[in-house]
Scaffold this motif. Structure first.
Motif, mmCIF file in Angstrom:
data_model
loop_
_atom_site.group_PDB
_atom_site.id
_atom_site.type_symbol
_atom_site.label_atom_id
_atom_site.label_comp_id
_atom_site.label_asym_id
_atom_site.label_seq_id
_atom_site.Cartn_x
_atom_site.Cartn_y
_atom_site.Cartn_z
ATOM 1 N N GLY A 74 -2.509 -3.270 -7.479
ATOM 2 C CA GLY A 74 -3.424 -2.760 -6.470
ATOM 3 C C GLY A 74 -4.772 -3.446 -6.583
ATOM 4 N N GLU A 118 1.303 4.216 -3.064
ATOM 5 C CA GLU A 118 0.939 5.612 -2.849
ATOM 6 C C GLU A 118 1.913 6.529 -3.603
ATOM 7 N N SER A 158 -1.537 -6.503 -4.003
ATOM 8 C CA SER A 158 -1.531 -5.773 -2.736
ATOM 9 C C SER A 158 -2.438 -6.411 -1.696
ATOM 10 N N ARG A 159 -3.341 -7.301 -2.124
ATOM 11 C CA ARG A 159 -4.257 -7.957 -1.183
ATOM 12 C C ARG A 159 -4.049 -9.472 -1.171
ATOM 13 N N THR A 164 0.830 -1.207 0.000
ATOM 14 C CA THR A 164 0.000 0.000 0.000
ATOM 15 C C THR A 164 0.864 1.256 0.000
#
Length: 512
Positions: free
Chosen positions: A442, A180, A410-411, A176
């Motif tokens: 993402g 960004e 990301s998950r 995460t």
């Protein structure tokens, strides 16, 4: 879909499994809470957890303890019991729950003390029934799952549960933070759309000396005007070519011949036989046999055994892989397995980097010495969600002979980005510029980046085509090293669903 702490989901599933043997029809009534920093166990009624603030504003022993800790206990309860679980879509749960990997994860939770009384024989049907019932009441939460559990009492160690929650959140937070401020790649029709060529799909059989039965091989190739360039795709644990034939179809429509072997010692058929008690789990020997499968395919393509059209170049090949197949691709590209980290860390249940993929990696112990199987014909590789933090020495960067692209979601709570992709690739990036890349997806998890044959190639199709195109276009300069051309174009390989971002340039100075 919204997903939060995956370990909370695991804890919820473990609670369901822990009381699966209870007589049906009994609603769970009482929760025994083991709170951090104290020796006392507090019994509360499950109904009281519908409003923890009301519970803790009273005059019970638990309320007084919360007041003494300035609300810390109350916040813990709110986090643990009322946070939405990541398994909001039960189709995802149905993929995860029946697998032996998920059962091993539940056993890990039990060994950490998160749940008392977890049985060895977990019934996935019972777990799914509990989840179905809980989902019928609204968004899935720990409290909702508990309300659907048969039985009368469950014991929850809040401190251990929060430890698991915080550890997994920390492992996902790295991705995460890197995403960004990093621009996502846009989409370009030349990479995203199917190519102009019609394709055909065949299933062939290839006898090999090191396995008792022939390899099943799916071949996807253009019906005319093939480029003569070869790509191989390796599937993950308890999976098969069918989950990635969409990748192959997309590449074949652009001229590539694609080979997808079914690794018989760790595919879906092996899983079914194992669950029925007919065969043992995959052994460490499969760490060696899987790369041999890919090399055998390249050999067969070179000597004409597969019956493919003449003119197929086999001296320069690109290998793609997912999960364990991604590890296979890295081995072929030059990464050498080592037992060092496996011996040091497999038994440490408190290790901050421990994750579900360690169940698989730790099973490799005993097979690492024979698993360094670099194939010099593999000039480039794509590793999607590769378990690698323990298998390849964590004290040094993996050394790749071929150029490597690592993709991580990301998950992804099965192979989380932080320890399994970002850490190892950051060590690679701190070396002299090698041209290896890390792309973070993402919203990507462990199950949504592949593609069956009829689904267009999935969210990674543009990225995979771009890397494969770049690898073959580079010619002799395809290998890693300063000054060699980049294989990934600056843009155009993105996706409209998942946000794909190249974070490589941020890794050299990355501070987790």
């Amino acid at each position: 879909m919204t997903r939060t702490s995956p370990y909370l989901a695991g804890l919820g599933l473990a609670l369901a499994a822990a009381v699966a043997a209870s007589p049906p029809g009994r609603a769970l009534e009482t929760i025994e809470l083991k709170l951090p920093l104290v020796e006392t166990t507090f019994s509360i009624q499950l109904a009281e957890l519908s409003d923890p603030r009301a519970l803790l504003s009273g005059h019970s022993d638990l309320a007084e303890l919360d007041q003494a800790t300035r609300g810390a206990i109350g916040r813990s309860l709110v986090d643990l019991f009322n946070t939405p679980l990541p398994l909001q879509a039960l189709d995802v749960a149905r993929q995860v729950v029946p697998s032996p990997l998920a059962q091993q994860a539940l056993l890990l939770l039990s060994s950490l003390g998160g749940v008392d009384g977890l049985p060895a024989d977990i019934s996935s049907d019972t777990v799914l029934k509990v989840l179905d019932q809980a989902a019928g009441r609204g968004p899935l939460t720990m409290r909702g799952v508990l309300q659907a559990v048969p039985g009368r009492t469950a014991s929850v160690d809040v401190g251990k549960g929060l430890f698991l929650l915080q550890r997994m959140n920390a492992q996902l937070l790295s991705a995460t933070r890197l995403l960004e401020g990093t621009a996502a790649a846009t989409t370009a029709p030349a990479l995203r759309n199917p190519g102009p060529l019609l394709v055909r799909r065949d299933t062939l059989s290839l006898p090999v000396a090191y396995r008792p039965h022939p390899l099943e091989v799916v071949v996807i190739r253009p019906t005319q005007q093939p480029s003569g360039r070869l790509v191989a795709i390796s599937h993950g644990l308890w999976d098969g070519p069918e989950s990635f034939e969409g990748w192959g179809r997309h590449l074949a429509s652009h001229g590539y011949t694609v080979l997808l072997p079914r690794h018989p010692g760790s595919d879906r058929t092996q899983q079914q036989a194992m669950l029925s008690g007919k065969v043992p789990p995959p052994g460490p020997a499969e760490l060696r046999l899987r790369p041999l499968d890919i090399s055998a395919l390249i050999d067969a393509a070179a000597n004409g055994t597969l019956g493919l059209p003449t003119g197929l170049a086999t001296g320069s090949v690109v290998v793609l892989g997912h999960s364990w197949g991604a590890t296979t691709a890295l081995q072929l590209a030059g990464a050498r397995p080592s037992s060092q980290q496996l011996l040091q860390r497999c038994n440490d249940l408190q290790d901050p980097q421990r994750n579900l993929s360690w169940v698989l990696q730790c099973s490799f112990l005993g097979g690492t010495d024979q698993a360094a199987l670099t194939d010099p014909r593999v000039k480039a590789a794509v590793a999607v969600s590769p378990p690698m933090s323990l298998l390849f020495d964590a004290g040094a960067a993996p050394v790749f002979q071929g150029r490597v692209l690592v993709v991580s979601g990301s998950r992804d709570w099965v192979v989380p980005s932080g320890p399994e992709a970002i850490g190892p690739m950051a060590r690679v990036a701190r070396q002299e510029n090698s041209g290896h890349r890390l792309v973070l997806a993402g919203g990507g998890d462990h199950f949504n980046m592949g593609s069956p044959y009829d689904q267009g190639g999935g969210p990674l199709r543009g990225l995979l085509l771009a890397w494969v195109n770049g690898a073959f276009a580079a010619g002799p300069a395809v290998g890693p090293g300063p000054g060699n051309p980049t294989l990934l174009p600056p843009d155009g390989w993105g996706d409209d669903g998942l946000s794909l971002s190249d974070v490589t340039d941020r890794l050299a100075s990355w501070n987790p």
